[in-house]
Design an enzyme around this catalytic site. Structure first.
Site, PDB file in Angstrom:
ATOM      1  N   ASP A 135     -15.327   2.468   3.243  1.00  0.00           N
ATOM      2  CA  ASP A 135     -15.100   1.089   3.700  1.00  0.00           C
ATOM      3  C   ASP A 135     -16.351   0.220   3.555  1.00  0.00           C
ATOM      4  O   ASP A 135     -16.288  -0.997   3.755  1.00  0.00           O
ATOM      5  CB  ASP A 135     -14.621   1.097   5.162  1.00  0.00           C
TER       6      ASP A 135
ATOM      7  N   ARG B  83       0.833  -1.218   0.000  1.00  0.00           N
ATOM      8  CA  ARG B  83       0.000   0.000   0.000  1.00  0.00           C
ATOM      9  C   ARG B  83       0.864   1.263   0.000  1.00  0.00           C
ATOM     10  O   ARG B  83       1.875   1.326   0.699  1.00  0.00           O
ATOM     11  CB  ARG B  83      -0.951  -0.032   1.208  1.00  0.00           C
TER      12      ARG B  83
HETATM   13  O1  SPQ Z   1      -6.399   0.928   8.519  1.00  0.00           O
HETATM   14  P1  SPQ Z   1      -6.783   0.494   7.140  1.00  0.00           P
HETATM   15  O2  SPQ Z   1      -6.204  -0.848   6.840  1.00  0.00           O
HETATM   16  O3  SPQ Z   1      -6.426   1.503   6.094  1.00  0.00           O
HETATM   17  O4  SPQ Z   1      -8.387   0.338   7.188  1.00  0.00           O
HETATM   18  C1  SPQ Z   1      -9.474   0.670   6.326  1.00  0.00           C
HETATM   19  C2  SPQ Z   1     -10.569  -0.446   6.562  1.00  0.00           C
HETATM   20  O5  SPQ Z   1     -11.217  -0.919   5.641  1.00  0.00           O
HETATM   21  O6  SPQ Z   1     -10.757  -0.766   7.730  1.00  0.00           O
HETATM   22  C3  SPQ Z   1      -9.128   0.798   4.846  1.00  0.00           C
HETATM   23  F1  SPQ Z   1      -8.670  -0.251   4.320  1.00  0.00           F
HETATM   24  O7  SPQ Z   1     -10.107   1.894   6.782  1.00  0.00           O
HETATM   25  C4  SPQ Z   1      -9.509   3.189   6.666  1.00  0.00           C
HETATM   26  C5  SPQ Z   1     -10.364   4.049   5.735  1.00  0.00           C
HETATM   27  O8  SPQ Z   1     -10.496   3.481   4.462  1.00  0.00           O
HETATM   28  C6  SPQ Z   1      -9.469   3.807   8.043  1.00  0.00           C
HETATM   29  C7  SPQ Z   1      -9.278   5.284   8.034  1.00  0.00           C
HETATM   30  C8  SPQ Z   1      -8.925   5.992   9.282  1.00  0.00           C
HETATM   31  O9  SPQ Z   1      -9.101   5.434  10.387  1.00  0.00           O
HETATM   32  O10 SPQ Z   1      -8.481   7.154   9.183  1.00  0.00           O
HETATM   33  C9  SPQ Z   1      -9.476   6.054   6.899  1.00  0.00           C
HETATM   34  C10 SPQ Z   1      -9.788   5.450   5.575  1.00  0.00           C
HETATM   35  O11 SPQ Z   1      -8.595   5.366   4.816  1.00  0.00           O
HETATM   36  P2  SPQ Z   1      -8.056   6.585   3.930  1.00  0.00           P
HETATM   37  O12 SPQ Z   1      -6.887   6.034   3.164  1.00  0.00           O
HETATM   38  O13 SPQ Z   1      -9.199   6.943   3.025  1.00  0.00           O
HETATM   39  O14 SPQ Z   1      -7.688   7.672   4.797  1.00  0.00           O
END
Ligand code: SPQ
Length: 430
Positions: free
Chosen positions: A316, A123
């Site tokens: 999500d 990622r």
């Molecule tokens: O932590 P992770 O793996 O990135 O988790 C995800 C999920 O599906 O649980 C995304 F894969 O959630 C992120 C979300 O998509 C959690 C998050 C946050 O806590 O700030 C923000 C989102 O990601 P992003 O890249 O849009 O900021």
């Protein structure tokens, strides 16, 4: 790799549950509690694997953190007393830990090595490393400093005015946390508002932070004070049962004490747009976060076009919304969701591959997908591809059909919802 045979004989779902604590809020509570001087108690903490990675990272920096089930107690001497970890920090599967922690480490006068699992190592980290480099941190990593494993040499930071090139709460948060440790005032100006738990909670911990529409300003060098946090139920976890109740004839499910922060409630809007019978009752506000109950009853569904500003509010939930759309009469279009390609899997590809395998008519596009409902699904052999949200989507799909689904790597569901199957069994009625 854990295998699971999913065969529930087309049940109905009925009853009331409380889903585990919000993942985004649980991560932030541990991080800010570790940066603040004093004792922070977190209740209804999500003891999922991702948030446990965040706890381990701060324990490695000398913070005393004790956990008993969903209660976490942090005793910290503040950011000044964090120590340089002896060993590399393992971030597991957690993108949130990676991006937010990088922001914090950039402001500490030490050297750190960070690594994660196979999925996290693919990622992009340049989206956070680049602004942090601009602030003065020295960050390197695989693929020209773009991917984990990475090394950070943190220290004295200068503030920046940052306009994130992608819609991401993690990038906004990482830069704000570096801003908290930098000289001067840091500004983050988003094009589309993303989840704002960092802003709400930093305020509660005493940071000098101001929000004006999609612009956030933080003054550096303001010490945080400890603050108790009660974590609301995670609407992203609730979404699986809300959708299940909407698509499984005869179902009625109530989710209690779930977070209703407007930057996260796009799933409610989508269910309403598609004609679901949904009732929301707001009950309280804790730590700047609105909490309430949501009830969904099965009903006929219509298609929708889902695009623009709502996307970060459902990012999500799109895998489970795709399943929802397979049960609506007509064509549902999801656009502007190119960020799905950078999650635990490329969620456009993994959703399309999986639902196609189960008999859905669905086409992937560059920034989303088109789902042609209403389709009767069938059984088959599937894989979560190590993505918790794909695993849960498959489990909910299996409730619609009489045949069995074989799910490979079901264990990854524990990343965000360790007792998912227990809750599913509680709701199953015949
Ligand atoms: O932590 P992770 O793996 O990135 O988790 C995800 C999920 O599906 O649980 C995304 F894969 O959630 C992120 C979300 O998509 C959690 C998050 C946050 O806590 O700030 C923000 C989102 O990601 P992003 O890249 O849009 O900021």
């Amino acid at each position: 790799m854990s295998h699971q045979i999913l065969s529930f004989g087309q049940p109905q779902l009925k009853g009331t549950i409380s889903v585990p604590g919000d993942k985004s809020i649980s991560h932030r509570a541990v991080m800010f509690g570790s940066l603040a001087k004093g004792k922070t108690t977190i209740t209804n903490f999500l003891a999922g694997e991702d948030c446990l990675s965040t706890i381990a990272a701060f324990q490695a920096m000398g913070v005393a953190i004790e956990r008993e089930e969903d209660r976490v107690v942090i005793e910290s001497n503040g950011v000044e007393e964090l120590v340089e970890p002896i060993e590399p920090i393992n971030l597991g599967n957690s993108g949130t830990t990676a991006r937010l922690l990088l922001g914090i480490l950039a402001g500490l006068p030490y050297h750190f090595t960070l690594y994660g699992d196979g999925s996290l190592s693919k990622r992009p980290m340049d989206r956070i490393a680049n602004p942090l480099r601009e602030m003065g941190a020295v960050i390197d990593g695989r693929d020209n400093g773009r991917l984990l494993p990475m090394s950070v040499r943190g220290g004295k930071l200068k503030s920046i005015d940052f306009k994130p090139p992608v819609k991401s709460a993690q990038i906004k948060s990482g830069v704000l946390l570096a801003g908290l440790l930098a000289e001067g005032e840091t500004t983050v100006q988003e094009k589309t508002k993303t989840r704002d738990h960092t802003e709400n909670m930093l305020k509660a911990f005493g940071a000098d932070i101001k929000v004006d529409g999609t612009t956030v300003r933080i003054k550096g060098k303001t010490p945080l004070h400890s603050c108790d946090i009660e974590v609301p139920g995670d609407i992203s976890s609730a979404a699986f049962f809300l959708v299940a109740a909407a698509i499984i004839p005869g179902s009625e499910v109530m989710i209690e004490n779930v977070g209703l922060n407007p930057t996260r409630t796009g799933i409610i809007d989508v269910l309403q747009m598609m004609g679901a019978a949904i009732e929301v009752t707001e009950t309280k506000v804790i730590g700047g976060e609105l909490i309430g109950n949501i009830r969904v009853t099965a009903s006929e569904l219509r298609p929708a076009t889902i695009e623009g500003e709502i996307i970060p509010r459902i990012i999500d939930e799109i895998p489970i919304i795709a399943l929802l759309a397979t049960q609506a009469e007509g064509e549902t279009v999801i656009k502007d969701a190119e960020e799905l390609r950078f999650k635990e899997t490329d969620r456009i590809e993994s959703v399309v591959t999986t639902l196609t395998k189960l008999g859905a008519r669905i086409t992937g596009t560059e920034d989303g997908m088109i789902v042609h409902g209403k389709t009767a699904l069938h059984g088959g052999v599937t894989d979560s591809f190590g993505d918790h949200r794909i695993g849960m989507m498959i489990a909910i799909a299996s409730l619609l059909i009489d045949e069995k689904i074989e799910l490979h790597d079901a264990a990854c569901i524990a990343v965000s919802y360790p007792n998912f199957f227990e809750h599913l069994h509680t709701l199953i009625t015949r």
